[in-house]
Design a protein around this motif. Sequence first.
Motif, PDB file in Angstrom:
ATOM      1  N   VAL A   1       0.757   1.919  23.896  1.00 29.23           N
ATOM      2  CA  VAL A   1       1.336   3.046  23.172  1.00 29.23           C
ATOM      3  C   VAL A   1       0.464   3.342  21.956  1.00 29.23           C
ATOM      4  O   VAL A   1       0.067   2.424  21.230  1.00 29.23           O
ATOM      5  N   VAL A   2       0.151   4.625  21.743  1.00 29.52           N
ATOM      6  CA  VAL A   2      -0.600   5.012  20.545  1.00 29.52           C
ATOM      7  C   VAL A   2       0.068   6.202  19.867  1.00 29.52           C
ATOM      8  O   VAL A   2       0.708   7.029  20.526  1.00 29.52           O
ATOM      9  N   VAL A   3      -0.088   6.253  18.546  1.00 27.34           N
ATOM     10  CA  VAL A   3       0.455   7.351  17.735  1.00 27.34           C
ATOM     11  C   VAL A   3      -0.717   8.131  17.157  1.00 27.34           C
ATOM     12  O   VAL A   3      -1.683   7.533  16.675  1.00 27.34           O
ATOM     13  N   THR A   4      -0.612   9.449  17.212  1.00 28.19           N
ATOM     14  CA  THR A   4      -1.669  10.299  16.649  1.00 28.19           C
ATOM     15  C   THR A   4      -1.052  11.278  15.663  1.00 28.19           C
ATOM     16  O   THR A   4       0.010  11.846  15.931  1.00 28.19           O
ATOM     17  N   ASN A   5      -1.694  11.434  14.513  1.00 34.97           N
ATOM     18  CA  ASN A   5      -1.282  12.499  13.598  1.00 34.97           C
ATOM     19  C   ASN A   5      -2.535  13.220  13.107  1.00 34.97           C
ATOM     20  O   ASN A   5      -3.646  12.962  13.612  1.00 34.97           O
TER      21      ASN A   5
ATOM     22  N   ALA B   1       0.841  -1.201   0.000  1.00 36.79           N
ATOM     23  CA  ALA B   1       0.000   0.000   0.000  1.00 36.79           C
ATOM     24  C   ALA B   1       0.874   1.248   0.000  1.00 36.79           C
ATOM     25  O   ALA B   1       1.943   1.263   0.589  1.00 36.79           O
ATOM     26  N   ASP B   2       0.408   2.284  -0.675  1.00 34.17           N
ATOM     27  CA  ASP B   2       1.161   3.546  -0.771  1.00 34.17           C
ATOM     28  C   ASP B   2       1.072   4.363   0.493  1.00 34.17           C
ATOM     29  O   ASP B   2       2.035   4.927   0.960  1.00 34.17           O
ATOM     30  N   ASP B   3      -0.134   4.484   0.989  1.00 34.43           N
ATOM     31  CA  ASP B   3      -0.352   5.443   2.050  1.00 34.43           C
ATOM     32  C   ASP B   3      -1.442   4.881   2.943  1.00 34.43           C
ATOM     33  O   ASP B   3      -2.517   4.540   2.472  1.00 34.43           O
ATOM     34  N   GLU B   4      -1.161   4.767   4.215  1.00 36.36           N
ATOM     35  CA  GLU B   4      -2.136   4.153   5.115  1.00 36.36           C
ATOM     36  C   GLU B   4      -3.143   5.142   5.686  1.00 36.36           C
ATOM     37  O   GLU B   4      -4.070   4.744   6.367  1.00 36.36           O
ATOM     38  N   GLY B   5      -2.929   6.421   5.463  1.00 38.09           N
ATOM     39  CA  GLY B   5      -3.863   7.383   6.059  1.00 38.09           C
ATOM     40  C   GLY B   5      -3.625   7.520   7.548  1.00 38.09           C
ATOM     41  O   GLY B   5      -2.803   8.319   7.973  1.00 38.09           O
ATOM     42  N   THR B   6      -4.289   6.698   8.335  1.00 34.81           N
ATOM     43  CA  THR B   6      -4.065   6.798   9.786  1.00 34.81           C
ATOM     44  C   THR B   6      -2.872   5.929  10.196  1.00 34.81           C
ATOM     45  O   THR B   6      -2.537   4.957   9.527  1.00 34.81           O
ATOM     46  N   PRO B   7      -2.253   6.269  11.326  1.00 37.24           N
ATOM     47  CA  PRO B   7      -1.046   5.544  11.766  1.00 37.24           C
ATOM     48  C   PRO B   7      -1.342   4.087  12.155  1.00 37.24           C
ATOM     49  O   PRO B   7      -2.391   3.794  12.720  1.00 37.24           O
ATOM     50  N   ILE B   8      -0.397   3.195  11.836  1.00 37.15           N
ATOM     51  CA  ILE B   8      -0.452   1.814  12.333  1.00 37.15           C
ATOM     52  C   ILE B   8       0.932   1.496  12.884  1.00 37.15           C
ATOM     53  O   ILE B   8       1.937   1.616  12.184  1.00 37.15           O
ATOM     54  N   ILE B   9       0.961   1.070  14.141  1.00 39.27           N
ATOM     55  CA  ILE B   9       2.241   0.722  14.759  1.00 39.27           C
ATOM     56  C   ILE B   9       2.575  -0.725  14.405  1.00 39.27           C
ATOM     57  O   ILE B   9       1.762  -1.630  14.580  1.00 39.27           O
TER      58      ILE B   9
ATOM     59  N   THR C   1      -5.772   8.676  15.124  1.00 41.56           N
ATOM     60  CA  THR C   1      -4.977   7.932  16.102  1.00 41.56           C
ATOM     61  C   THR C   1      -4.920   6.474  15.668  1.00 41.56           C
ATOM     62  O   THR C   1      -5.897   5.957  15.117  1.00 41.56           O
ATOM     63  N   SER C   2      -3.784   5.819  15.907  1.00 33.30           N
ATOM     64  CA  SER C   2      -3.657   4.402  15.541  1.00 33.30           C
ATOM     65  C   SER C   2      -4.830   3.640  16.152  1.00 33.30           C
ATOM     66  O   SER C   2      -5.119   3.773  17.339  1.00 33.30           O
ATOM     67  N   SER C   3      -5.508   2.854  15.329  1.00 35.35           N
ATOM     68  CA  SER C   3      -6.755   2.251  15.796  1.00 35.35           C
ATOM     69  C   SER C   3      -6.482   1.196  16.854  1.00 35.35           C
ATOM     70  O   SER C   3      -7.247   1.007  17.775  1.00 35.35           O
ATOM     71  N   GLU C   4      -5.356   0.504  16.706  1.00 34.49           N
ATOM     72  CA  GLU C   4      -5.006  -0.469  17.743  1.00 34.49           C
ATOM     73  C   GLU C   4      -3.791   0.039  18.487  1.00 34.49           C
ATOM     74  O   GLU C   4      -2.776   0.386  17.877  1.00 34.49           O
TER      75      GLU C   4
ATOM     76  N   VAL D   1      13.093   5.328  22.298  1.00 39.22           N
ATOM     77  CA  VAL D   1      12.676   4.086  21.652  1.00 39.22           C
ATOM     78  C   VAL D   1      12.285   4.369  20.207  1.00 39.22           C
ATOM     79  O   VAL D   1      11.977   5.506  19.839  1.00 39.22           O
ATOM     80  N   THR D   2      12.315   3.313  19.398  1.00 42.04           N
ATOM     81  CA  THR D   2      12.020   3.428  17.978  1.00 42.04           C
ATOM     82  C   THR D   2      10.671   2.775  17.700  1.00 42.04           C
ATOM     83  O   THR D   2      10.479   1.599  17.999  1.00 42.04           O
ATOM     84  N   ILE D   3       9.773   3.558  17.158  1.00 39.51           N
ATOM     85  CA  ILE D   3       8.441   3.046  16.812  1.00 39.51           C
ATOM     86  C   ILE D   3       8.404   2.934  15.294  1.00 39.51           C
ATOM     87  O   ILE D   3       8.633   3.916  14.598  1.00 39.51           O
ATOM     88  N   THR D   4       8.161   1.720  14.798  1.00 40.39           N
ATOM     89  CA  THR D   4       8.143   1.536  13.355  1.00 40.39           C
ATOM     90  C   THR D   4       6.735   1.158  12.911  1.00 40.39           C
ATOM     91  O   THR D   4       5.944   0.640  13.697  1.00 40.39           O
ATOM     92  N   GLY D   5       6.447   1.417  11.658  1.00 46.41           N
ATOM     93  CA  GLY D   5       5.122   1.110  11.132  1.00 46.41           C
ATOM     94  C   GLY D   5       4.871   1.909   9.872  1.00 46.41           C
ATOM     95  O   GLY D   5       5.804   2.193   9.112  1.00 46.41           O
ATOM     96  N   ARG D   6       3.621   2.278   9.645  1.00 43.54           N
ATOM     97  CA  ARG D   6       3.270   3.051   8.453  1.00 43.54           C
ATOM     98  C   ARG D   6       2.196   4.072   8.814  1.00 43.54           C
ATOM     99  O   ARG D   6       1.527   3.945   9.841  1.00 43.54           O
ATOM    100  N   GLY D   7       2.063   5.029   7.909  1.00 44.89           N
ATOM    101  CA  GLY D   7       0.978   5.996   8.049  1.00 44.89           C
ATOM    102  C   GLY D   7       1.209   7.048   9.116  1.00 44.89           C
ATOM    103  O   GLY D   7       0.271   7.725   9.538  1.00 44.89           O
ATOM    104  N   PHE D   8       2.459   7.179   9.581  1.00 46.18           N
ATOM    105  CA  PHE D   8       2.727   8.205  10.594  1.00 46.18           C
ATOM    106  C   PHE D   8       2.692   9.598   9.958  1.00 46.18           C
ATOM    107  O   PHE D   8       2.525  10.595  10.649  1.00 46.18           O
ATOM    108  N   GLY D   9       2.867   9.648   8.615  1.00 46.54           N
ATOM    109  CA  GLY D   9       2.846  10.929   7.913  1.00 46.54           C
ATOM    110  C   GLY D   9       4.180  11.640   8.026  1.00 46.54           C
ATOM    111  O   GLY D   9       5.084  11.194   8.732  1.00 46.54           O
TER     112      GLY D   9
END
Length: 743
Positions: A618-622, A551-559, A626-629, A573-581
Motif C-alpha cells: 500500500v502506498v500513499v501519494t499527495n 517533527a512538525d511536518d513530514e513533507g512526503t507521506p509516511i505510513i 509518494t510514501s518512500s516505503e 480501512v484506516t491508514i495512520t501516519g504523518r505527512g499525508f497533508g
Amino acid sequence: IRDCLLSRGLGDVYKRQRVLNSVLVVIIAFLFGLISLFALLPKTNVFAQADSGSDADVGNYSSMSTDVIYQIVTDRFVDGDPSNNPTGEIYDKNNLRKYHGGDWAGITQKLNENYFTNMGVTALWISSPVQNSDYIDPSNGCAPYHGYWGRDFFTPNQYFGTMEEFEELVDTAHAKGIKVIIDFAPNHTSFAVYDGVIQPNDGVLYRDGEYVSTYSNDPNGIFNHVSDQWAEFDTWEHTVYAPLFGLADLNQQNATTDQYLKDAIKVWLDAGVDGIRVDAVKHMSLGWQKNWVSDIYDYKPVFIFGEWSHSATTSEPNMENFANESGMSLLDFRYNTAIRSALANAMTSGYTMVDFHNTMMAMEQDYDFINDQVTFLDNHDQSRFMTEAGYNELTLDIAFTLQMTSRGIPCIYYGTEQYMADAAGGKSDPYNRADMTGFDQSTRAYQIISKLAPLRKTNPALAYGSTQQRWLNNDVYVFERVFGDSVVMTAINRNQSSGYQLENLMSSLPNGTYYDVLGNLLGGGNITVTNGSVSDYYLGAGQCAVWQYTADDEGTPIIGNINPKMSKPGNTVTITGRGFGDTTGSVAFGTANAQIVSWSDSMIKAIVPGGVAGEVDVVVTNANGTSSEAFAGFDVLSGAQVSVRFKVNNATTDYGTNVYIVGSVPELGSWDTTKAIGPLFNDTPTIGVYPTWFYDISVPANTQIEYKFIKIDGAGNVVWESGMNHVYTTPASNTGEVTVNWQ
Ligand code: NOJ
Ligand code: NOJ
Ligand code: CA
C-alpha cells in the motif's frame, strides 16, 4: 457540545436500537456544534474537521497504536452499586475465589473522577461482559467472578450491571477520549464434566434467554466431544480440540455455533465497544477465528487482539503464524517474559539488557506487524510484577519507563501503578486479582505513566517507529524509536547500585538541548545533541530518562500503520501516519487505487479496491510525493469468508512427511506450495485420525475453488496428488466440510 459531536455522535452510529431516540438529540447537538465549531475554528472548513479526525482520536477504534490500555478485572475494581451483588455461595468479599461486587457503575465512577484521564490511559480492557453460569468449581472453589464461564453471550452479566449501565460506561469513556475493549471467550462455556461427573450447569448455553444446549445432551453438535477420550495439550492440535480444563468446548465449526458467536459479538459492538481481547486463541482453529474476525471487520472494524499464552522469550512458530495470518494481533507474551526476566527476575534469571534487546530484534523478524502487539508487565494469569521484583518499587518504575516507550501497545494491569503485589497467601491466580487497593494519583509509577502516555498520542515515533539500540551493556539499554523525523530516545539503567558514563552515545535527535520527559522522576537530566553526537552523559544507578523530538511536518507521506490487518474489497480501512497533508491525495493497494472516505495529515480512511487479493503493498501519494516505503504485506481476502473443514482420507506418509493443502484462491496459497496451508492435523478422535488428515480453513464464501493435497517431507520435497484438481463450491455463509480420498 463539541465533545459530544465528535465522540458521542460518531460512536453512536453503531447503536442501532438507540439511533431513533437519539436522532432529535443529535440534530440539535449538531446545530449547536456547528455554531460552536465556527466560533472555535474559524480558519477551516467545518465539515472537513468533523469527518477526518486525527489518528489520536477516540473515534479511531481500528488502531490502538496511539493508546495506552488499562486492564481491569471488573469484579475487583470498584463496587459502584452494591444492590447488584450476587447472594449465596458465589459471593464472599473475603474469599479471592468468589465474587466481590465490582461492577460497571464502579468503573464509570472512576472515569468521572478522571483516575484514567489523569494517568493518560486511553483504553480500558474490562472483563468479559456476558452472563456466566452461577457455579462453584469443585476442584478449587472458584466462582466465575472473572467472566470466563459464559452461559448467555447475548445477555449482560447481571452482577456487573444492566445493559444501560454498560452503555453508560462506554459513553462516559468515549466522552473522555477513552476506548473500551471487552474480553470475550468464544472457546468454551462453563464446566461440563469434572472427575467423570456431569456438573449441575452441564456447560449450558443460552441465546438471549432461549435454551440452546447442554454439553451432555447435545443432539445438534454445538460442542466438541473429544473430552471423554482425552485432554492433552502436548500438540497444538490437541490444544485446539480438547477441552480447556474440562470447560465445555464450543464446536465453532458447527453452523449454529458459528452464527451464535458472530451474532453475539455484535450485541457488544452495537453497545459501542472499540476493541476485543479474545480469550484462549491457542485453543481454537486459526481458520474459524479468521472467518469470525473477518465477519466482525465487515460489521465494525474494531481492534482485536488475542491471548496466545506462552511463557518464554523464544519463538513459537504457531503463535507467530497466528499473529501474522489470523487478522488479529496478540498479547505479547515473549515481551512479557523478556521484561520480567531482565528486570523483575534479573537476580535469578541471569537475563541481561543485551538479552532483552536481542529478543526485541528477533521478534521483529518473526512478526509482520510488531507495533500492533500488546505488551504487558503482568496480568490476571501470572504473579504480579511487584511480587517478582521483590517489592522493589524502583524496579517497577524502570519497567514502566521501558514498556511505555517500547514498540507495541502498552497495557497496564490494574493496581500495578499502585505497586500492588500478590495478596498474602500465594502467587498468581487468585492472589493477583485482589481488590484494587487505592486510587492514589501521586505514586511515582502513576506519575511516570502520566508523563509518558500522552507522548504516544503526540510523538508518532512511539506509535509507529522503528527500534534501534544506541548504547547497550548488561545493565544499560539506550534505545531510539524513529518515525520520519520524529525521535524518542530512552535510557534505562537497571543497576540500582552503579552508574555508567555513556561515552560515544549517538542519536538521531536533531541538534539541540532536550529535557527529560519524565521531569527528573527517575533522575534524568538534559542532553545536548550536536551532529548526531550526545554530550557526555552520566546515567546514575537505577536512573532512566526519555528525550524526544516531534517533527512538525513530514513533507512526503509516511505510513505508520494500516488497520484492520486483514480486509476485503469494499471494506474501509484506516491508514495512520504523518505527512499525508490536508488535501486529499490517493492511496494504491497493489495496482488499484482506493476510493477515499476521509483524509487528514495523520489519518486516511480508504475503501479497499476490487481486483486485488492476497498480500499487497500500500502506498500513499499527495502533492509532495509518494510514501518512500510501501506498507508491505497488507492482507486482502478474496471476499466474505466461511470456515471449511477440508479432509483427506488414506493419505499415508513416511515419518517426517506431512500433508498440506494448496489451491486456487489466495486463502489456499494460490497454487504456491510455499504458501500451502498446514501441516494438517491427524490425531483427533471424532474428527480425523491418521491416515485421515483435516484442517479448518477460512476461504471465500459461495465460490468454486480447486485444490489438491500435497505431501512435504522434512527436506521440503513436494509430492502432489495425481489426477484432476478437487473442485468444491463453498457455502454462502457459516461453515462447510468436504472429504476426499488421496488420489
Ligand atoms: C485465559 C484467561 O486469561 C484465564 O484467566 C482463563 O481462566 C482462561 N483463559 C479460560 O478462559
Ligand atoms: C501443479 C500440479 O502439479 C497439478 O497437479 C495442479 O493441478 C496444478 N498445479 C494446478 O494448477
Ligand atoms: Ca456491585
